[in-house]
Design a protein around this motif. Structure first.
Motif, PDB file in Angstrom:
ATOM      1  N   UNK A  46       0.588  -3.872  46.900  1.00 53.95           N
ATOM      2  CA  UNK A  46      -0.451  -4.272  47.849  1.00 53.95           C
ATOM      3  C   UNK A  46       0.076  -5.197  48.940  1.00 53.95           C
ATOM      4  N   UNK A  47       1.402  -5.352  48.975  1.00 56.49           N
ATOM      5  CA  UNK A  47       2.065  -6.091  50.042  1.00 56.49           C
ATOM      6  C   UNK A  47       1.591  -7.542  50.143  1.00 56.49           C
ATOM      7  N   UNK A  48       1.573  -8.219  48.990  1.00 55.48           N
ATOM      8  CA  UNK A  48       1.260  -9.656  48.957  1.00 55.48           C
ATOM      9  C   UNK A  48       2.371 -10.349  48.169  1.00 55.48           C
ATOM     10  N   UNK A  50       4.021 -12.773  45.133  1.00 58.51           N
ATOM     11  CA  UNK A  50       3.752 -12.938  43.708  1.00 58.51           C
ATOM     12  C   UNK A  50       2.718 -14.029  43.465  1.00 58.51           C
ATOM     13  N   UNK A  51       2.807 -15.121  44.223  1.00 59.56           N
ATOM     14  CA  UNK A  51       1.857 -16.229  44.064  1.00 59.56           C
ATOM     15  C   UNK A  51       0.440 -15.788  44.402  1.00 59.56           C
ATOM     16  N   UNK A  52       0.300 -14.957  45.447  1.00 56.88           N
ATOM     17  CA  UNK A  52      -1.029 -14.443  45.802  1.00 56.88           C
ATOM     18  C   UNK A  52      -1.556 -13.519  44.714  1.00 56.88           C
ATOM     19  N   UNK A  53      -0.704 -12.637  44.214  1.00 56.37           N
ATOM     20  CA  UNK A  53      -1.127 -11.747  43.135  1.00 56.37           C
ATOM     21  C   UNK A  53      -1.559 -12.534  41.913  1.00 56.37           C
ATOM     22  N   UNK A  54      -0.870 -13.659  41.644  1.00 60.21           N
ATOM     23  CA  UNK A  54      -1.203 -14.481  40.472  1.00 60.21           C
ATOM     24  C   UNK A  54      -2.585 -15.111  40.588  1.00 60.21           C
ATOM     25  N   UNK A  55      -3.128 -15.185  41.799  1.00 58.64           N
ATOM     26  CA  UNK A  55      -4.478 -15.736  41.973  1.00 58.64           C
ATOM     27  C   UNK A  55      -5.525 -14.890  41.256  1.00 58.64           C
ATOM     28  N   UNK A  56      -5.233 -13.604  41.031  1.00 59.69           N
ATOM     29  CA  UNK A  56      -6.214 -12.763  40.345  1.00 59.69           C
ATOM     30  C   UNK A  56      -6.437 -13.224  38.910  1.00 59.69           C
ATOM     31  N   UNK A  57      -5.449 -13.901  38.322  1.00 62.93           N
ATOM     32  CA  UNK A  57      -5.612 -14.431  36.964  1.00 62.93           C
ATOM     33  C   UNK A  57      -6.697 -15.505  36.954  1.00 62.93           C
ATOM     34  N   UNK A 105      -7.933  -7.163  48.680  1.00 61.11           N
ATOM     35  CA  UNK A 105      -9.336  -7.595  48.695  1.00 61.11           C
ATOM     36  C   UNK A 105     -10.193  -6.703  47.797  1.00 61.11           C
ATOM     37  N   UNK A 106      -9.897  -5.397  47.771  1.00 64.45           N
ATOM     38  CA  UNK A 106     -10.643  -4.498  46.894  1.00 64.45           C
ATOM     39  C   UNK A 106     -10.341  -4.808  45.430  1.00 64.45           C
ATOM     40  N   UNK A 107      -9.090  -5.142  45.128  1.00 58.97           N
ATOM     41  CA  UNK A 107      -8.735  -5.529  43.763  1.00 58.97           C
ATOM     42  C   UNK A 107      -9.475  -6.799  43.353  1.00 58.97           C
TER      43      UNK A 107
END
Length: 398
Positions: A46-48, A50-57, A105-107
């Protein structure tokens, strides 16, 4: 008399029904943990960062805490079978949105919806206590909670394995289908049951504060649970970053397999439930908190040794399960007519603690790496021990 009052526990909750409830609670709770071993893959896809992806947690746990506050208390107002099945179908919608997400954003939207409505798991746990014979309620809750904790742990393994097979989306799509099937199965096998006390939704929500004010041990055990889960969440949010980094360079499926060790720990829930029935709840909680501190020592050694990571993961999951069941053994006896609302108070604090721990874990990782993570987790474990000592004093003063 309402129909729910005429059903005998023996006819209501057979072992197969309890096992189905355990599977359903496991899938519901586990749905919020699929992202943990997939963070790097999500970031790349999703081209973000790792820290941004970790926000989903953190987002998933905050959404779950909000769902606990808004929906779980309805178990004391609405027909419980319909509530649980309906929430599961809404959670399935969130899973499908995540499974077909083409943007971050959809995720996030799918993650929020899944978190809000997967609290169906927490309507099933008090139902197991309510519809069981009093002398067997600890066993029933322990069995269902074994499923819930196993689901959290297996979710990471399943997500990692399915990611290698079909991409990171795969687990969300498969889980959505399973969620629909289980919702329909529970609707078929569970009896209709409703709290005989009639309240408006506003009264239900206001009563949460009243219950917390009335029961000191609800407050103390909620604090114990929140701090314990915060300590465990510190490692949940950062282990993937350690194991996917240059020191270990593990893939999604390999990271997911690490979580399989924790399933043995989740079996502690059933053991703890039986110990609670025998009056050993407080001692079990104390022993498990001590084990929590020992686990952080093992995890600290894991900076350069995968076996120590495995040992620490096993111990920390055993500790989490034992403390949690001990807490529920206390709070469910405070007011049997308000179990769903009491569970909502407790679990809201529990997952607020989880979200706080995840955020602290990410911050500690950024500031001081794995050593900082271990210091933060151990400090939270010590605070949980202090809260349990306070609860012990409350119990003695009664």
């Amino acid at each position: 008399m309402h129909a729910s009052q005429t059903i005998t526990p023996a006819a209501t909750l057979t072992t197969p029904v309890l096992l189905l409830m355990a599977v359903a609670t496991g899938l519901c709770a586990g749905s919020n943990y699929f992202n943990q071993p997939l963070l790097h893959s999500i970031a790349v896809a999703l081209n973000v960062t790792d820290a941004t992806a970790a926000l989903t947690v953190t987002v998933s746990q905050l959404a779950y805490a909000l769902g606990l506050l808004l929906f779980v208390p309805l178990g004391d107002k609405l027909e419980r079978r319909s509530l649980a099945s309906g929430l599961m179908l809404l959670a399935a919608a969130g899973l499908f949105i995540s499974g077909y997400a083409a943007s971050f954003s959809m995720l996030v939207i799918g993650t929020v919806l899944t978190g809000l409505f997967s609290v169906a798991a927490q309507t099933l746990v008090p139902m197991a206590a309510t519809l069981s014979a009093p002398q067997r309620s600890g066993r029933a809750v322990g069995l269902v909670m074994s499923g819930l904790l196993s689901g959290i742990l297996l979710a990471r393994s399943a997500a990692g394995l399915l990611s290698d097979l079909g991409g990171w989306h795969t687990v969300y799509r498969a889980a959505g289908c399973m969620m629909v099937a289980l919702a329909l199965a529970l609707w078929y096998v569970l009896p209709a049951s409703r709290n005989p006390v009639s309240m408006s939704y506003g009264q239900v929500l206001r009563s949460l504060l009243a219950l917390a004010a009335r029961h000191p041990r609800l407050r103390s055990r909620t604090l114990v649970g929140a701090l314990t889960f915060a300590s465990v969440s510190v490692v949940l949010s950062s282990t993937t970053l350690l194991l996917s980094g240059p020191g270990f360079a593990l893939g999604d499926s390999q990271i997911g397999l690490v979580g399989l060790l924790g399933v043995a720990g989740a079996m502690m829930a059933s053991v703890a439930g039986r110990l609670n029935d025998k009056g050993w709840g407080l001692a079990t909680s104390a022993a498990c908190l001590l084990l929590l501190l020992v686990s952080w020592g093992a995890l600290r050694l894991g900076l350069a040794s995968l076996p120590w990571i495995l040992v620490g993961t096993l111990l920390i999951d055993i500790a989490l399960a034992g403390v949690h069941i001990g807490n529920q053994g206390v709070i469910y006896q405070l007011d049997p007519q308000a179990r769903s609302r009491i569970n909502a108070v407790y679990m809201t604090g529990y997952f607020a603690g989880a979200a706080t721990g995840s955020a602290l874990g990410s911050l500690a990782w950024q500031l001081a790496g794995w050593r900082g993570v271990c210091v933060a987790g151990a400090a939270l474990g010590l605070m949980a021990g202090a809260a349990l000592w306070h609860d012990y004093r409350l119990a003695r003063s009664r």
